[in-house]
Design a protein around this motif. Structure first.
Motif, short mmCIF file in Angstrom:
data_model
loop_
_atom_site.label_atom_id
_atom_site.label_comp_id
_atom_site.label_asym_id
_atom_site.label_seq_id
_atom_site.Cartn_x
_atom_site.Cartn_y
_atom_site.Cartn_z
N LEU A 77 29.13 -0.97 53.46
CA LEU A 77 30.17 -0.66 52.47
C LEU A 77 29.61 -0.65 51.06
O LEU A 77 30.02 0.16 50.21
CB LEU A 77 31.32 -1.67 52.57
CG LEU A 77 32.16 -1.58 53.86
CD1 LEU A 77 33.02 -2.81 54.02
CD2 LEU A 77 33.02 -0.33 53.85
N ASP A 78 28.65 -1.55 50.82
CA ASP A 78 28.01 -1.58 49.51
C ASP A 78 27.27 -0.26 49.25
O ASP A 78 27.36 0.33 48.18
CB ASP A 78 27.04 -2.78 49.45
CG ASP A 78 26.58 -3.06 48.04
OD1 ASP A 78 27.23 -2.56 47.09
OD2 ASP A 78 25.57 -3.76 47.87
N ASN A 79 26.56 0.22 50.28
CA ASN A 79 25.83 1.48 50.13
C ASN A 79 26.78 2.67 49.97
O ASN A 79 26.44 3.65 49.30
CB ASN A 79 24.91 1.71 51.33
CG ASN A 79 23.68 0.83 51.25
OD1 ASN A 79 23.12 0.63 50.17
ND2 ASN A 79 23.29 0.25 52.36
N LEU A 80 27.92 2.56 50.58
CA LEU A 80 28.92 3.64 50.45
C LEU A 80 29.76 3.49 49.18
O LEU A 80 30.66 4.29 48.94
CB LEU A 80 29.85 3.64 51.67
CG LEU A 80 29.26 4.05 53.01
CD1 LEU A 80 30.25 3.80 54.13
CD2 LEU A 80 28.88 5.52 53.00
N GLU A 81 29.47 2.44 48.41
CA GLU A 81 30.21 2.11 47.19
C GLU A 81 31.71 1.95 47.47
O GLU A 81 32.55 2.46 46.73
CB GLU A 81 29.95 3.16 46.10
CG GLU A 81 28.49 3.17 45.67
CD GLU A 81 28.20 4.13 44.55
OE1 GLU A 81 29.11 4.85 44.12
OE2 GLU A 81 27.04 4.14 44.10
N LEU A 82 31.99 1.28 48.57
CA LEU A 82 33.40 1.08 48.93
C LEU A 82 33.86 -0.36 48.76
O LEU A 82 35.00 -0.69 49.11
CB LEU A 82 33.62 1.50 50.39
CG LEU A 82 33.65 3.00 50.65
CD1 LEU A 82 33.78 3.30 52.13
CD2 LEU A 82 34.77 3.67 49.88
N LEU A 83 32.99 -1.21 48.22
CA LEU A 83 33.43 -2.58 47.96
C LEU A 83 34.46 -2.54 46.84
O LEU A 83 34.43 -1.66 45.99
CB LEU A 83 32.25 -3.47 47.56
CG LEU A 83 31.22 -3.74 48.66
CD1 LEU A 83 30.06 -4.55 48.12
CD2 LEU A 83 31.85 -4.46 49.84
N ASN A 84 35.36 -3.51 46.85
CA ASN A 84 36.47 -3.54 45.90
C ASN A 84 37.36 -2.30 46.01
O ASN A 84 37.85 -1.75 45.03
CB ASN A 84 35.98 -3.68 44.45
CG ASN A 84 35.37 -5.03 44.23
OD1 ASN A 84 35.95 -6.04 44.60
ND2 ASN A 84 34.19 -5.05 43.65
N ASN A 85 37.46 -1.84 47.26
CA ASN A 85 38.30 -0.69 47.55
C ASN A 85 39.02 -1.01 48.86
O ASN A 85 38.41 -1.59 49.76
CB ASN A 85 37.39 0.54 47.71
CG ASN A 85 38.16 1.82 47.83
OD1 ASN A 85 39.22 1.88 48.43
ND2 ASN A 85 37.62 2.87 47.24
N PHE A 86 40.29 -0.63 48.96
CA PHE A 86 41.03 -0.95 50.19
C PHE A 86 40.40 -0.30 51.43
O PHE A 86 40.57 -0.79 52.54
CB PHE A 86 42.49 -0.52 50.06
CG PHE A 86 43.28 -1.41 49.13
CD1 PHE A 86 43.45 -2.74 49.42
CD2 PHE A 86 43.82 -0.91 47.96
CE1 PHE A 86 44.16 -3.58 48.56
CE2 PHE A 86 44.53 -1.73 47.10
CZ PHE A 86 44.69 -3.07 47.40
N LEU A 87 39.65 0.80 51.20
CA LEU A 87 38.99 1.46 52.34
C LEU A 87 37.97 0.55 53.01
O LEU A 87 37.61 0.75 54.17
CB LEU A 87 38.31 2.74 51.87
CG LEU A 87 39.21 3.94 51.60
CD1 LEU A 87 38.41 5.09 51.02
CD2 LEU A 87 39.92 4.39 52.88
N ALA A 88 37.49 -0.46 52.27
CA ALA A 88 36.52 -1.40 52.83
C ALA A 88 37.10 -2.15 54.03
O ALA A 88 36.35 -2.60 54.91
CB ALA A 88 36.08 -2.39 51.76
N ILE A 89 38.42 -2.28 54.08
CA ILE A 89 39.05 -2.94 55.23
C ILE A 89 39.63 -1.91 56.18
O ILE A 89 39.57 -2.07 57.39
CB ILE A 89 40.15 -3.91 54.75
CG1 ILE A 89 39.49 -5.03 53.92
CG2 ILE A 89 40.90 -4.53 55.92
CD1 ILE A 89 40.45 -5.94 53.27
N ILE A 90 40.14 -0.81 55.61
CA ILE A 90 40.80 0.20 56.45
C ILE A 90 39.79 0.89 57.37
O ILE A 90 40.04 1.04 58.57
CB ILE A 90 41.54 1.23 55.57
CG1 ILE A 90 42.69 0.54 54.82
CG2 ILE A 90 42.08 2.38 56.41
CD1 ILE A 90 43.31 1.36 53.72
#
Lengths: 278, 135
Positions: free
Chosen positions: A137-150
């Protein structure tokens, strides 16, 4: 003698039910108490609760007033829970149903081996996958984003395993008949498979909803911003919260899960085959 | 039939519940501010009533802001946090002088630039959240 055994059985069942229901009843009762009564009851200074009282000294809606009108942060956390849970449940049910159909009824190379890998994923505890997920998720820059859980929640092995078992009960002959009539696999999936695995779909929806509604670890790890935390974290962080408000929030938090259970209650009796109960 | 009714009511109640929560969330800030005590504030200014220099820090505070009890009294000063929420805290003052408009006071708990409450719509106490009415 038979009558005595029956009475003993009932007493036993009532006791078990009371034990299981006690936390819910206690939470509802405390939500109608004044903050001072709750605080004095839950005074934990000597290592034990002072008292457990189910009857409010004075019936009060103060906690609900605080939650609904004075402390909007709890309502915002409730919506964070909704934002995390609903898309995950919808996406997981769709993906699981399609994948389960493929694993159960389609023939392709390494199908069973691939399914074995899924079973292995199912056995892995959540905590094992947290760090790899974090890196991805860090590499996808999705941390601090709800998509990180979805997103990780969408591709759950559990849902695929559950629905595969449901689909396996559907006779091969009905699919072959549909193929002879010229139906595509998608048509077979929507018109033959889905109506017959309604119980399984509702069971998965309920379990997936409860799983994501009560999520705690992932937001703590993937989100830096506390404003993005769901209500499940607000409730678990009881030591820093106002006790009375936590009980009122608990009642509010319980309602969606309860409603979904009431909605699908009859259907989850038969998750593997659609049984006509009429 | 019973099953359908349960489903129907679950859906209806669920939708109503979400709408009510959405409404409360959307208007929570407005409702919250409406329910808060509305206060008027004035800046704490350094100075003396007769214009003379003083060894200690003296402040001029409107008469209505001070709850006076002889030579001492208390005032409510406001504090705004990073979320733009304002709370009041009580500060003790020593009254040195007064005229028709101001008390001249000293206090260890005050400094210049603070705001003191001189009018409030509801009674307030230490730590209460308030809404500052602009004049």
């Amino acid at each position: 003698m038979k009558r005595t055994i029956k009475i003993i059985k009932y007493i036993f069942l009532i006791l078990i039910t009371a034990i299981f229901l006690f936390p819910v009843v206690y939470m509802i009762a405390c939500s109608f108490m004044s903050n001072s009564q709750v605080a004095s009851m839950l005074d934990f200074t000597n290592g034990a609760y002072k008292e457990i009282n189910l009857i409010p000294e004075m019936f009060s809606l103060e906690q609900y007033y605080q939650v609904f009108f004075r402390r909007p942060e709890y309502l915002l956390k409730f919506w964070n829970s909704v934002i995390i849970t609903f898309p995950t449940v919808i996406a997981q049910v769709i993906v699981s149903a399609l994948a389960a159909f493929a694993f159960a009824k389609l023939k392709f190379p390494f199908r069973d081996k691939l399914f074995f890998v899924y079973i292995v994923l199912l056995i892995l505890p959540l905590q094992v996958t947290l760090v790899p997920n974090y890196i991805v998720l860090d590499n996808l820059e999705l941390l601090n984003n709800f998509l990180a859980i979805i997103l990780p929640g969408t591709f759950s092995a559990f849902g695929i395993c559950l629905l595969r078992q449901s689909i396996k009960y559907i006779p091969e002959s009905s699919i072959e008949a549909a193929r002879i009539d010229g139906a595509s696999y998608f048509k077979i999936f929507t018109n033959i498979i889905l109506p017959q695995i309604k119980g399984g779909l509702i069971t998965l929806t309920l379990l997936c909803f409860i799983d994501n509604w009560n999520v705690v670890e992932q937001p703590l790890i993937y989100f830096d911003d506390e404003a993005m935390y769901p209500l499940s974290i607000g409730l678990s962080d009881i030591s820093n919260s106002d006790y009375g408000i936590v009980f009122a929030c608990g009642v509010m938090f319980m309602i969606p899960a309860l409603l979904i259970y009431l909605y699908g209650q009859k259907d989850i009796d038969s998750p593997f085959v659609q049984v006509d109960k009429n | 039939m019973k099953k359908d009714k349960l489903k129907k009511y679950s859906i209806r109640f669920g939708i109503t519940f979400l709408i009510v929560i959405a409404f409360l969330t959307y208007f929570s800030g407005t409702i919250d501010n409406m329910l808060l005590p509305q206060v008027k504030v004035s800046d704490v200014a350094y100075g003396t009533i007769n214009g003379e220099q003083s060894r200690d820090d003296r402040y001029l505070i409107p008469l209505s802001a001070v709850i006076a009890m002889g030579d001492t009294g208390s005032v409510f000063v406001t504090k705004t946090d990073e979320n733009n929420k304002t709370t009041v805290s009580e500060a003790t003052v020593n009254i040195k002088n007064s005229d028709d408009l101001y008390y001249e006071v000293t206090s260890d708990e005050m400094y210049g630039g603070m705001k003191v409450v001189y009018s409030t719509s509801k009674s307030i106490s230490n730590g209460d959240r308030v809404y500052i009415v602009e004049e």
